[in-house]
Design an enzyme around this catalytic site. Structure first.
Site: not given
Ligand SMILES: Cc1cc2nc3c(=O)[nH]c(=O)nc-3n(C[C@H](O)[C@H](O)[C@H](O)COP(=O)(O)OP(=O)(O)OC[C@H]3O[C@@H](n4cnc5c(N)ncnc54)[C@H](O)[C@@H]3O)c2cc1C
Length: 386
Positions: A134, A136, A165, A285, A342-343, A369, A373
């Site tokens: 990942t 910026p 991240f 229930q 909640q429980i 991972e 979406e």
């Molecule tokens: C605590 C933590 C640990 C992590 N550890 C690692 C690590 O060890 N190594 C690593 O490489 N990465 C790591 N990550 C990164 C993680 O894999 C990414 O945050 C993730 O892949 C999403 O990328 P982004 O945050 O840039 O969101 P973006 O790609 O910018 O997406 C933003 C949102 O838009 C949604 N979206 C994107 N495309 C679409 C589409 N076509 N249609 C609809 N919705 C869409 C996504 O689902 C997301 O909800 C970590 C993240 C966190 C929060």
């Protein structure tokens, strides 16, 4: 027709029971003594428990036997991984690494020398490692987002860029870093490198997040990586990544199932002794339905994990199933933990119980991972393919 039914092999059931006992007796009990947010054990506890695990034959169960692991296939490892997750730190630090720390699976696609140099010491010593995809500019769509560059300079690749991240960087011996080489555009231009600890030009800062295992922002400034640290061929990094992330998703998803099992067990025990309005919660229930829905969804998630892992072990295409298992199990995890919180009423959000921590960590599992979406998109694309 010789049909023996849906039974796990006896040997695997025994291993499952042994790991379950180890986690309950050694890890859950220790968690009463250590800090609520702890993500690692003290060196003394780590040494003592990892020696115990090694002596019991529980060390690195999912890694290849030829490199010192237990040699379980993915299905069997998922069964075990479900047990390893059933404690407070179990989602992001199964058994605090005292059962070994698997290296990123992509390392096994390296040369025999790379496997000996990088994978074998990790399997032997339990070192932590990382993978850095990942940036910026985004994580969901790495083929377009990766801007980190690797330029060849005689026997070295020179890496420049920023990753965000990335977990475990602070303690890792090495990590795999995906960077854009000059060999092509999009997926074809990405290569995979092993970046070793202490490489000049590598720096990082913590990114505080909702879970206690904080990830890092990594800066690579003229990091010189020997050409012998290129994994696979130049420009083939994305293909390695796509194949191997799929493989890692079944054990990852099995951990979700494990935490659901542990949470549901807590809920069942609690409702049998908590009374409100003159009656046990177990007689209501509204509560029973929460338990029933949680059980159904947990079992469904397990079958999806097992089905995909089984396909993978039999050489079938498992990528569709990997997306289904990751997506469904992470969403079930969130729903089950929410119901169990909640429980438990106020205790559900107290730090006396692991639920509050699981609740925060479960939220991240729908993003890391591959966010939900993106998995839905992949599944739909497969369904609509001609
Ligand atoms: C605590 C933590 C640990 C992590 N550890 C690692 C690590 O060890 N190594 C690593 O490489 N990465 C790591 N990550 C990164 C993680 O894999 C990414 O945050 C993730 O892949 C999403 O990328 P982004 O945050 O840039 O969101 P973006 O790609 O910018 O997406 C933003 C949102 O838009 C949604 N979206 C994107 N495309 C679409 C589409 N076509 N249609 C609809 N919705 C869409 C996504 O689902 C997301 O909800 C970590 C993240 C966190 C929060």
């Amino acid at each position: 027709m010789d049909f023996t039914g849906y039974q796990l092999p006896e040997e695997l059931k025994m291993l499952q029971t042994t790991v379950r006992k180890f986690v309950a007796e050694e890890i859950v009990s220790l968690e009463h003594e250590i800090d609520y947010e702890a993500i690692r054990l003290s060196p003394e506890h780590y040494r003592r428990l990892s020696q115990k695990a090694k002596a019991a034959g529980l060390w690195c169960l999912g890694e290849p036997a030829e490199y010192g692991g237990g040699g379980l296939n993915t299905f069997a490892y998922c069964v075990v991984r479900e047990e390893m997750a059933q404690h407070r730190n179990g989602l992001y630090g199964p058994a605090y690494g005292v059962l070994g720390n698997p290296p990123p699976a992509v390392i096994y696609l390296g040369t025999p020398e790379q496997i000996q140099k990088f994978a074998v010491p990790v399997i032997r010593e339990g070192h932590e490692t990382y993978y850095a995809i990942t940036e910026p500019s985004g994580g969901s769509d790495p083929a377009r987002a990766i801007q980190t560059r690797a330029k060849r300079d005689s026997d070295y690749w020179v890496l420049n860029g920023t990753k965000v991240f990335i977990a475990h960087v602070d303690v890792a011996e090495w990590g795999v870093v995906f960077a854009r080489t000059d060999s092509g555009k999009g997926r074809a231009g990405i290569s995979c490198f092993v970046l070793e600890k202490g490489t000049p030009g590598l720096s990082f800062r913590t990114i505080p997040v909702i879970r206690p295992l904080y990830p890092f922002e990594i800066h690579l400034q003229d990091c010189r990586v020997p050409t012998s640290n290129l994994l696979g061929n130049e420009g083939e990094g994305f293909a390695l990544l796509a194949g191997l992330l799929g493989k890692e998703r079944f054990p990852y998803s099995a951990a979700h199932v494990g935490v659901c099992v542990a949470a549901l067990r807590m809920a069942i025990s609690y409702v049998k002794q908590r009374e409100t309005f003159g009656e046990l919660l177990s007689r209501r229930q509204a509560i029973q339905w929460m338990l029933a829905d949680s059980d159904i969804e947990t079992r469904a998630a397990r079958w999806l994990v097992w089905e995909g892992a089984w396909k993978m072990d039999h050489g079938e295409d498992y990528r569709h199933e990997a997306s289904i298992a990751k997506l469904f199990s992470s969403e079930v995890l969130m729903r089950v933990i929410d119901r169990v919180v909640q429980i438990h009423g106020g205790y559900g959000v107290s730090k006396d119980l692991p639920l509050e921590r699981w609740y925060r960590e479960a939220r991240v599992r729908r993003i890391g991972e591959g966010p939900s979406e993106v998995h839905r998109m992949v599944i739909a694309r497969d369904l609509l393919r001609d």
